[in-house]
Enzyme design. Structure first.
Site, PDB file in Angstrom:
ATOM      1  N   THR A 115       0.659  70.556 -55.190  1.00 31.77           N
ATOM      2  CA  THR A 115       1.372  70.333 -56.452  1.00 31.77           C
ATOM      3  C   THR A 115       0.407  70.392 -57.621  1.00 31.77           C
ATOM      4  O   THR A 115       0.783  70.779 -58.734  1.00 31.77           O
ATOM      5  CB  THR A 115       2.102  68.984 -56.416  1.00 31.77           C
ATOM      6  OG1 THR A 115       2.906  68.928 -55.240  1.00 31.77           O
ATOM      7  CG2 THR A 115       2.980  68.803 -57.636  1.00 31.77           C
ATOM      8  N   HIS A 175      -6.966  63.458 -54.661  1.00 30.29           N
ATOM      9  CA  HIS A 175      -7.490  62.372 -53.829  1.00 30.29           C
ATOM     10  C   HIS A 175      -8.541  61.564 -54.597  1.00 30.29           C
ATOM     11  O   HIS A 175      -8.510  61.487 -55.812  1.00 30.29           O
ATOM     12  CB  HIS A 175      -8.001  62.903 -52.502  1.00 30.29           C
ATOM     13  CG  HIS A 175      -6.941  63.617 -51.691  1.00 30.29           C
ATOM     14  ND1 HIS A 175      -5.661  63.135 -51.567  1.00 30.29           N
ATOM     15  CD2 HIS A 175      -6.990  64.769 -50.976  1.00 30.29           C
ATOM     16  CE1 HIS A 175      -4.954  63.967 -50.798  1.00 30.29           C
ATOM     17  NE2 HIS A 175      -5.734  64.957 -50.438  1.00 30.29           N
TER      18      HIS A 175
END
Length: 307
Positions: A115, A175
């Site tokens: 995304t 992340h």
């Protein structure tokens, strides 16, 4: 009677580890409803690719990938990673780089179906893979004759070093790199979650959990309910769940791991809610309108039931 084995794919990252803590213990800390979950830990780019082949019964995927797998999988209402005023980041070596400066540059990305990459293209325009110009797959449209930037896929945890080395002009971080890039001497150009919310007033839906439809409606519902129960257990038992998740946090101490988990496992993760559903619909429509993803019909979620 033996439990039914279900392969569950998720990233080896603190937020996913936290989410599935109760299910990963032996024995599990919650009722798994007659299922035995085999945890398959792989990066999100690999999980997206495996979902396109329908290989795993249950998987975390990028929302960007959902239009490509919606024929095989249903999206659960729980298990989301939602960037509520924050999200993937574009970083460079120079503190003065602007968004306009990124056009025409070479950017390291963590995966074509992430995304983060979809949102980057909504920001800058369509990109072209390094070395692919002139190929049939990279032909630009009449409305976008030149690619806005070049990109190359790099393992997400290698992107900061690759940018620092000068191999790439910029890097797209997902992340825990979102919390550690400054310590490495990199500089933020734009937080895509901030940009998306400014454009739409909505959070940026990054990832979700899907379950394969061929398991049948009853099993899909039961598995969705188990995953919701696992998320709730971790939220209710935060300290041991964070301690478990810490082993998956690269370069994170306990406080940073707890911060990262809090960013992506929260009330959104228990249930998207109407605002979260609107965000997914808006993002995928924007992607379809830009010709980045195929258009799909109205998204129907498997509604998780509280235990």
């Amino acid at each position: 009677m033996a439990d039914r084995i279900i392969q569950l794919g998720h990233s080896p990252d603190p937020d996913d580890a936290f989410m599935f803590y109760a299910m990963a213990q032996n024995p599990p800390l919650i009722d798994t409803r007659g299922f035995a979950f085999q945890h398959m830990l792989q990066d999100i780019q690999t999980l997206n690719q495996r979902a396109m082949k329908g290989e795993l019964e249950v998987s975390a995927i990028s929302i960007h990938a959902f239009p490509y797998v919606s024929d095989k999988y249903a999206l659960m209402s729980c298990g989301s990673s939602m960037g509520d005023g924050y999200g993937p980041m574009i970083v460079t070596r120079s503190p003065s780089t602007t968004i306009d400066d990124l056009r025409g540059k070479k950017i390291a990305i963590p995966g074509k179906l992430t995304t983060a990459f979809l949102t980057l293209q909504l920001l800058l325009g369509r990109g072209s893979e390094v070395g692919s110009r002139g190929s049939a797959s990279s032909q630009s449209t009449a409305n976008d004759p030149q690619p806005a930037f070049e990109y190359e896929v790099v393992m997400f945890d290698e992107i900061p070093a690759a940018v620092l080395s000068g191999k790439y002009d910029a890097g797209l971080l997902i992340h825990e790199g979102q919390l550690t890039f400054q310590k490495m001497g990199l500089h933020l150009v734009v937080d895509l979650g901030v940009w998306w919310q400014a454009q739409t007033g909505l959070p940026l839906p990054l990832g979700g959990n899907v379950v394969r439809k061929d398991l049948g409606a009853e099993a899909c519902q039961a598995i969705t309910d188990v995953i919701r129960a696992s998320i709730q257990y971790s939220l209710d038992h935060r300290k041991p769940a964070v301690e478990y998740a810490l082993q998956f946090g690269r370069d994170l101490d306990r406080d940073l791991a707890d911060e990262f988990v809090g960013m992506y496992v929260n009330h959104w993760t228990l249930d998207y809610g109407q605002r979260g559903r609107d965000a997914i619909t808006r993002l995928l429509k924007a992607g379809a309108d830009a010709g980045i993803v195929p258009a799909i019909p109205e998204i129907k979620f498997i509604e998780a039931k509280a235990s």
